[in-house]
Design a protein around this motif. Structure first.
Motif, short mmCIF file in Angstrom:
data_model
loop_
_atom_site.label_atom_id
_atom_site.label_comp_id
_atom_site.label_asym_id
_atom_site.label_seq_id
_atom_site.Cartn_x
_atom_site.Cartn_y
_atom_site.Cartn_z
N LYS A 25 -11.12 0.27 -3.00
CA LYS A 25 -10.14 -0.57 -3.82
C LYS A 25 -10.89 -0.53 -5.08
N SER A 26 -12.27 -0.60 -5.32
CA SER A 26 -12.89 -0.48 -6.53
C SER A 26 -12.68 1.19 -7.37
N ALA A 27 -12.86 1.98 -6.47
CA ALA A 27 -12.57 3.49 -6.86
C ALA A 27 -11.15 3.77 -7.27
N GLU A 28 -10.45 3.09 -6.50
CA GLU A 28 -8.81 3.29 -6.94
C GLU A 28 -8.56 2.36 -8.51
N GLU A 29 -9.14 1.43 -8.62
CA GLU A 29 -9.05 0.84 -9.93
C GLU A 29 -9.66 1.61 -10.90
N VAL A 30 -10.84 2.03 -10.81
CA VAL A 30 -11.45 2.77 -11.79
C VAL A 30 -10.73 4.25 -11.96
#
Length: 130
Positions: free
Chosen positions: A77-82
């Motif tokens: 989820k964090s990688a997607e947002e970045v």
């Protein structure tokens, strides 16, 4: 006057061993194929694993598979947002490459979240930002 060639040599790409997990993955798949009724609870917990000799971070031993999947979901989820943020700044070929990365991360997170849902865990409650 504008310089038609970039200043300095092109940076070298970092060599990576993208196949370092192939043996472990094959063993897990073989074990799951041998026991079609196997589920995530039959997977052994993690073993301590050094990310790389240069990194101060490691994977702890004895993390249960479902707990590991929850953490993977959060990281994806964090990688997607970045990746979404970087896409807004990119242009041309880079933008296409980042979009490809975004889609790959989204698909991976969807698969992990579907596994969590199948095991009675709501991934939406796993993500502290949601």
């Amino acid at each position: 006057m504008k310089n038609p060639t970039p200043a300095g040599p092109k940076p070298k790409r970092t060599q990576r061993d993208d196949h370092q997990h192939d043996d472990a993955t094959r063993q897990i798949l073989k074990r799951l194929q041998q026991n079609p009724r196997a589920n995530v609870d039959t997977l052994k917990p993690t073993q301590a694993h050094e990310i790389s000799p240069q990194s101060p971070f490691t994977v702890q031993a004895d993390v249960r598979a479902l707990e590991a999947l929850q953490h993977v979901s959060i990281m994806l989820k964090s990688a997607e947002e970045v990746s979404d943020e970087i896409t807004e700044l990119a242009s041309g070929v880079e933008r296409g490459l980042v979009w490809s990365l975004v889609h790959s991360v989204e698909m991976a997170r969807s698969l992990v979240d579907a596994l969590l849902k199948g095991n009675g865990i709501d991934p939406e409650k796993t993500h502290p930002t949601l």
